[in-house]
Design a protein around this motif. Sequence first.
Motif, PDB file in Angstrom:
ATOM      1  N   SER A 242      -3.334   1.161   5.812  1.00  0.00           N
ATOM      2  CA  SER A 242      -3.938   2.015   4.729  1.00  0.00           C
ATOM      3  C   SER A 242      -4.642   3.029   5.240  1.00  0.00           C
ATOM      4  O   SER A 242      -4.401   4.166   4.686  1.00  0.00           O
TER       5      SER A 242
ATOM      6  N   VAL B  51     -10.654  -2.874  -3.219  1.00  0.00           N
ATOM      7  CA  VAL B  51      -9.322  -3.206  -3.670  1.00  0.00           C
ATOM      8  C   VAL B  51      -9.189  -4.800  -3.347  1.00  0.00           C
ATOM      9  O   VAL B  51      -9.323  -5.289  -2.157  1.00  0.00           O
TER      10      VAL B  51
ATOM     11  N   ASN C 180      -3.252  -7.163  -7.791  1.00  0.00           N
ATOM     12  CA  ASN C 180      -4.465  -6.427  -7.434  1.00  0.00           C
ATOM     13  C   ASN C 180      -5.466  -5.747  -8.595  1.00  0.00           C
ATOM     14  O   ASN C 180      -4.883  -5.296  -9.487  1.00  0.00           O
TER      15      ASN C 180
ATOM     16  N   CYS D 289     -13.609   2.631   1.674  1.00  0.00           N
ATOM     17  CA  CYS D 289     -12.379   1.995   1.231  1.00  0.00           C
ATOM     18  C   CYS D 289     -12.745   0.429   1.767  1.00  0.00           C
ATOM     19  O   CYS D 289     -12.909   0.059   2.886  1.00  0.00           O
TER      20      CYS D 289
ATOM     21  N   TYR E  80       0.871  -1.069   0.009  1.00  0.00           N
ATOM     22  CA  TYR E  80       0.073  -0.226   0.102  1.00  0.00           C
ATOM     23  C   TYR E  80       0.901   1.152  -0.125  1.00  0.00           C
ATOM     24  O   TYR E  80       0.533   2.196  -0.517  1.00  0.00           O
TER      25      TYR E  80
ATOM     26  N   PHE F 195     -10.180  -2.632   1.527  1.00  0.00           N
ATOM     27  CA  PHE F 195      -9.010  -3.328   1.034  1.00  0.00           C
ATOM     28  C   PHE F 195      -8.695  -4.699   1.417  1.00  0.00           C
ATOM     29  O   PHE F 195      -8.517  -5.100   2.410  1.00  0.00           O
TER      30      PHE F 195
ATOM     31  N   LEU G 209      -0.902   2.991  -2.915  1.00  0.00           N
ATOM     32  CA  LEU G 209      -2.154   3.530  -2.635  1.00  0.00           C
ATOM     33  C   LEU G 209      -2.255   4.993  -2.992  1.00  0.00           C
ATOM     34  O   LEU G 209      -3.292   5.342  -3.825  1.00  0.00           O
TER      35      LEU G 209
ATOM     36  N   ASP H  26     -12.569   3.368   6.209  1.00  0.00           N
ATOM     37  CA  ASP H  26     -11.828   2.195   5.799  1.00  0.00           C
ATOM     38  C   ASP H  26     -12.273   0.822   6.373  1.00  0.00           C
ATOM     39  O   ASP H  26     -12.076   0.733   7.488  1.00  0.00           O
TER      40      ASP H  26
END
Length: 358
Positions: A192, A281, A351, A250, A157, A252, A161, A184
């Motif tokens: 992240s 992601v 990814n 997000c 990340y 992740f 990112l 997140d």
Amino acid sequence: MDTIQTQSLDPVKLDTMIGRAINDISAGYGGIMVSLGHRLGLYRALAGAGPLTAREVAQRAGCAERYVREWLNSQVAGGYVDYHAVSESYELSPEQAFVLADPDSPAFIPNAWNVPASMWADEEKAVEAFRTGRGIPWGDHDGRLFCGVAAFYRNAYRGSLVREWLPALDGVTARLAAGARVADIGCGHGHSTVLMAEAFPQSTFHGFDAHAASVAEAEKVAAAAGVAARVTFDAARADDYPAAGYDLICFFDCLHDMGDPVRAAAHAARALAPGGTVMLVEPFANDRVEDNVSPVARMYYAASTMICCAHAISERGPHVLGAQAGEARLAEIFHKAGFGHFRRALATPFNLVLEARL
């Protein structure tokens, strides 16, 4: 099973299969060597030092020379360290050091070996799960899993990112620069979340994870980075965190672990501010099994067997996506949750970066 008749075997194919298996076993042996090299500071002792004898490496790392010499020879055999026969010395090239000795490198790999170590430790749980069909919750795994995943993804990340992934989303970086509210989901140890907070000081960030121990660790990470005033962490599921009007939500590398990803996506839809974006992601995957034949896909399928599918099953939801879900299945999840816009923003060998809007 009947005994296989040797005369029916293709000797070339057999040799290829045996070679593949031996390479894999060798890699497994090599993994513990990499972990030892990291924990004992052996790679750091070699990095940037030029050619060193085994004694010099041992002295620099504070280790016993005879062990260090054997370890060094294992590294030479695996191509992880260079050897100079005339001087009987060992050297770490800049490329090797980037992967093995620089903890801030996006390619730093030693911590990743904690994940297969945790999978071996959980083998009996997996055997029982296979036989009963029951799941294994994330928090029931060996502790090395959490540290290994957090450390491995932190570096990936850090390299991508802020510099690549967020700019690939339509208008998101401008919104973050001006001051946005960000959630997140499944934040783990919060790396992240903290990376985004460091890059966008006008925005506020809220990390949510169902694993309380990870939330506690995330708070420490934020404090150490000096962003705790703009970052909060709470223990919450992906379908029950406060729907507080987020400009960016997000996920992740976590949606595929959930037993009801449609419910998680629908909750995100309720939690978005007008014009807000979901950033998804996920591990890279093509949509068909026959197109997912590679070392990366093999790694992801194995982790999915032991960790991702096992957790989703433990939640007793309607889906078990697995880590190789693919873009088409993920798009279907978000369309069912009410999103009208879903696109691939970016793809790397590791990814998929996907964007969803209402």
